[in-house]
Design an enzyme around this catalytic site. Sequence first.
Site, PDB file in Angstrom:
ATOM      1  N   GLY A 179      -2.066 -10.625   3.929  1.00 50.82           N
ATOM      2  CA  GLY A 179      -2.356 -11.399   5.130  1.00 50.82           C
ATOM      3  C   GLY A 179      -2.127 -10.696   6.444  1.00 50.82           C
ATOM      4  O   GLY A 179      -2.420 -11.268   7.499  1.00 50.82           O
ATOM      5  N   GLU A 182       0.864  -7.705  -1.084  1.00 51.21           N
ATOM      6  CA  GLU A 182      -0.529  -7.688  -1.542  1.00 51.21           C
ATOM      7  C   GLU A 182      -1.506  -7.507  -0.382  1.00 51.21           C
ATOM      8  O   GLU A 182      -2.381  -8.343  -0.159  1.00 51.21           O
ATOM      9  CB  GLU A 182      -0.860  -9.002  -2.258  1.00 51.21           C
ATOM     10  CG  GLU A 182      -0.011  -9.303  -3.465  1.00 51.21           C
ATOM     11  CD  GLU A 182      -0.277 -10.697  -4.038  1.00 51.21           C
ATOM     12  OE1 GLU A 182      -1.083 -11.455  -3.462  1.00 51.21           O
ATOM     13  OE2 GLU A 182       0.327 -11.025  -5.064  1.00 51.21           O
ATOM     14  N   PRO A 183      -1.377  -6.433   0.381  1.00 50.71           N
ATOM     15  CA  PRO A 183      -2.286  -6.276   1.514  1.00 50.71           C
ATOM     16  C   PRO A 183      -3.685  -5.880   1.055  1.00 50.71           C
ATOM     17  O   PRO A 183      -3.842  -5.086   0.121  1.00 50.71           O
ATOM     18  CB  PRO A 183      -1.650  -5.117   2.294  1.00 50.71           C
ATOM     19  CG  PRO A 183      -0.981  -4.299   1.236  1.00 50.71           C
ATOM     20  CD  PRO A 183      -0.494  -5.274   0.206  1.00 50.71           C
ATOM     21  N   GLY A 184      -4.680  -6.450   1.695  1.00 50.48           N
ATOM     22  CA  GLY A 184      -6.057  -6.032   1.450  1.00 50.48           C
ATOM     23  C   GLY A 184      -6.614  -5.475   2.738  1.00 50.48           C
ATOM     24  O   GLY A 184      -6.732  -4.260   2.938  1.00 50.48           O
ATOM     25  N   ARG A 185      -6.877  -6.396   3.669  1.00 52.76           N
ATOM     26  CA  ARG A 185      -7.484  -6.037   4.951  1.00 52.76           C
ATOM     27  C   ARG A 185      -6.722  -4.934   5.682  1.00 52.76           C
ATOM     28  O   ARG A 185      -7.315  -4.019   6.238  1.00 52.76           O
ATOM     29  CB  ARG A 185      -7.512  -7.296   5.823  1.00 52.76           C
ATOM     30  CG  ARG A 185      -8.324  -7.166   7.079  1.00 52.76           C
ATOM     31  CD  ARG A 185      -8.103  -8.384   7.981  1.00 52.76           C
ATOM     32  NE  ARG A 185      -8.126  -9.652   7.309  1.00 52.76           N
ATOM     33  CZ  ARG A 185      -9.207 -10.415   7.179  1.00 52.76           C
ATOM     34  NH1 ARG A 185     -10.345 -10.049   7.706  1.00 52.76           N
ATOM     35  NH2 ARG A 185      -9.135 -11.574   6.524  1.00 52.76           N
ATOM     36  N   CYS A 225     -33.871 -14.105   6.711  1.00 57.52           N
ATOM     37  CA  CYS A 225     -34.501 -15.329   7.218  1.00 57.52           C
ATOM     38  C   CYS A 225     -33.504 -16.480   7.310  1.00 57.52           C
ATOM     39  O   CYS A 225     -33.566 -17.446   6.537  1.00 57.52           O
ATOM     40  CB  CYS A 225     -35.673 -15.703   6.334  1.00 57.52           C
ATOM     41  SG  CYS A 225     -36.958 -14.482   6.495  1.00 57.52           S
ATOM     42  N   GLU A 226     -32.573 -16.352   8.198  1.00 62.76           N
ATOM     43  CA  GLU A 226     -31.556 -17.378   8.466  1.00 62.76           C
ATOM     44  C   GLU A 226     -31.192 -17.255   9.930  1.00 62.76           C
ATOM     45  O   GLU A 226     -30.944 -16.135  10.406  1.00 62.76           O
ATOM     46  CB  GLU A 226     -30.267 -17.100   7.675  1.00 62.76           C
ATOM     47  CG  GLU A 226     -30.377 -17.130   6.195  1.00 62.76           C
ATOM     48  CD  GLU A 226     -30.059 -18.490   5.585  1.00 62.76           C
ATOM     49  OE1 GLU A 226     -29.575 -19.389   6.306  1.00 62.76           O
ATOM     50  OE2 GLU A 226     -30.324 -18.646   4.389  1.00 62.76           O
ATOM     51  N   ARG A 272     -19.305 -11.568   7.200  1.00 63.21           N
ATOM     52  CA  ARG A 272     -18.210 -12.176   7.969  1.00 63.21           C
ATOM     53  C   ARG A 272     -18.648 -12.848   9.274  1.00 63.21           C
ATOM     54  O   ARG A 272     -18.225 -13.965   9.544  1.00 63.21           O
ATOM     55  CB  ARG A 272     -17.097 -11.158   8.244  1.00 63.21           C
ATOM     56  CG  ARG A 272     -16.506 -10.532   6.975  1.00 63.21           C
ATOM     57  CD  ARG A 272     -15.239  -9.721   7.242  1.00 63.21           C
ATOM     58  NE  ARG A 272     -14.130 -10.593   7.546  1.00 63.21           N
ATOM     59  CZ  ARG A 272     -13.650 -10.795   8.743  1.00 63.21           C
ATOM     60  NH1 ARG A 272     -14.166 -10.159   9.784  1.00 63.21           N
ATOM     61  NH2 ARG A 272     -12.657 -11.624   8.928  1.00 63.21           N
TER      62      ARG A 272
HETATM   63  N1  LLP Z   1      -3.235 -12.004  -2.098  1.00 66.88           N
HETATM   64  C1  LLP Z   1      -3.935 -13.121  -2.362  1.00 66.88           C
HETATM   65  C2  LLP Z   1      -3.431 -14.028  -3.386  1.00 66.88           C
HETATM   66  C3  LLP Z   1      -5.121 -13.397  -1.652  1.00 66.88           C
HETATM   67  O1  LLP Z   1      -5.782 -14.508  -1.917  1.00 66.88           O
HETATM   68  C4  LLP Z   1      -5.578 -12.490  -0.677  1.00 66.88           C
HETATM   69  C5  LLP Z   1      -6.800 -12.738   0.072  1.00 66.88           C
HETATM   70  C6  LLP Z   1      -4.813 -11.325  -0.446  1.00 66.88           C
HETATM   71  C7  LLP Z   1      -3.639 -11.122  -1.164  1.00 66.88           C
HETATM   72  C8  LLP Z   1      -5.212 -10.296   0.578  1.00 66.88           C
HETATM   73  O2  LLP Z   1      -5.220 -10.802   1.857  1.00 66.88           O
HETATM   74  P1  LLP Z   1      -5.371  -9.827   3.112  1.00 66.88           P
HETATM   75  O3  LLP Z   1      -4.187  -8.921   3.149  1.00 66.88           O
HETATM   76  O4  LLP Z   1      -6.645  -9.064   2.941  1.00 66.88           O
HETATM   77  O5  LLP Z   1      -5.431 -10.742   4.276  1.00 66.88           O
HETATM   78  N2  LLP Z   1     -13.077 -13.021   3.071  1.00 66.88           N
HETATM   79  C9  LLP Z   1     -12.110 -13.322   4.092  1.00 66.88           C
HETATM   80  C10 LLP Z   1     -10.686 -13.108   3.616  1.00 66.88           C
HETATM   81  C11 LLP Z   1     -10.355 -13.874   2.376  1.00 66.88           C
HETATM   82  C12 LLP Z   1      -8.980 -13.543   1.861  1.00 66.88           C
HETATM   83  C13 LLP Z   1      -8.804 -14.056   0.487  1.00 66.88           C
HETATM   84  N3  LLP Z   1      -7.535 -13.771  -0.092  1.00 66.88           N
HETATM   85  C14 LLP Z   1     -12.428 -12.489   5.326  1.00 66.88           C
HETATM   86  O6  LLP Z   1     -13.408 -11.745   5.301  1.00 66.88           O
HETATM   87  O7  LLP Z   1     -11.733 -12.595   6.338  1.00 66.88           O
END
Ligand code: LLP
Length: 429
Positions: free
Chosen positions: A239, A288-291, A357-358, A327
């Site tokens: 997050g 659990e970082p993604g972004r 086409c949206e 996004r």
């Molecule tokens: N852990 C869990 C259980 C999650 O559901 C998520 C993201 C993450 C970790 C990673 O979160 P982050 O660090 O990336 O914020 N598609 C949306 C974001 C959806 C996030 C879903 N879960 C966007 O493009 O902003």
Amino acid sequence: MHRFQRKGGKLYAEGVSLNGLADRFGTPLYVYSAGTISDHYRGLRQALRAVDPLICYSVKANSNLAILSLLARLGSGFDVVSGGELERVQQAGGQSAKCVFAGVGKTDEEIELGLRYGVKAFHVESEEEMDRIAMVAGRKARRRAPIALRVNPDIAAGGHAKITTGTYANKFGIPFEEVVSIYRRAGKDRRLCLRGVQMHIGSQITQGAPFRAAVRKMIPLVKQLKKEHGLEYFDIGGGVGIVYEDALASGRQGWWKTRQAQKAIPLSEYADSVVPLLKDLKMKILLEPGRFLVGNAGVLVTEVLYRKRTGRKNFVIVDAGMNDLLRPALYEAYHQIEPVGSPRKGTVSTDVVGPVCESGDVFCHDRGISPVDRGDRLAILSAGAYGFSMSSNYNTRPRPAEILVQGNRARVIRTREKVADLWRGEKKS
Ligand code: LLP
């Protein structure tokens, strides 16, 4: 911090010109900077070194095998939400012992796969799911299924209603008040092995306060569960928000070190919000970082096809669409748009739109951008997370190629799809 900058006026990814890449590989084109991903991984570890965290990269943000492999080599674990993502991690050389398996709807097949690969734990999202995991473990593998419950702490956080996950209005996790009794029941089940406890409150969080509030609320519960069940870890989810506005300038300034550039959270603020609370737990801490790891490490390069004026607006029509980067259409998300070549003088209020086409196929509304001609390229910044991974073939549009840059080297990590790829598996009659 990221490694996209202008040199002689033109945009570069590390040492490689984006115009050069577009000439070689065509557009639309995703370009990632390996150095940026490593910097972010190391920066996060460093900021939280007092708790020596295991970083489990959230694969959904960007699941390209080369990105997973790069992170695996840095020592990362992985957070997966499907059998497909787990297979990707295997394919990329990641260790399943460092994999946590999340998601509200795991199928029997996915549970079997997780058991077979030996994941660190299943993150359980409901009592029914826990029973199902126990059943599959008892029936198939004849070994205990490692689990951690995902606790919903009922704390609102996240940059947009669609990416808030930690309140009782969301489908995620198990209500805080029910957790103790479910652990007690699980503790008596010989098919289960209780490994940890997890939470994740939302995405694109740009303040320390929600993290602090959620961790603070969880600590007494976590201590009790540790005492009763000997849990090994507390996973505080992902997050951590990134910079989207002014992303190019703030790359130079190192946005994660200071708040001056924009509203993204400096790493020190994130660390200060959670580390003091986590330190005396004496448990393994998982993140659990993604972004945060990949968001600023990617751009989508697109070419201008046409310009057009209506009575009210200037449109620039580009060759990337909402199918390539969803996004802005889905969340009205802001992505900075920059000319790849030297910016021209002045700005024009422009809607940059795709060919789909949206009416929602819009990357920005009425934004002042440098004037462009047909054939110019634009870079849509901060597109490394939830860009390609959320792309689709809507309008039968082949998905872009992906390039990974490391220093002065660029390599194709996914070839551009061909139209014939898109009807594979279909039957004419
Ligand atoms: N852990 C869990 C259980 C999650 O559901 C998520 C993201 C993450 C970790 C990673 O979160 P982050 O660090 O990336 O914020 N598609 C949306 C974001 C959806 C996030 C879903 N879960 C966007 O493009 O902003």
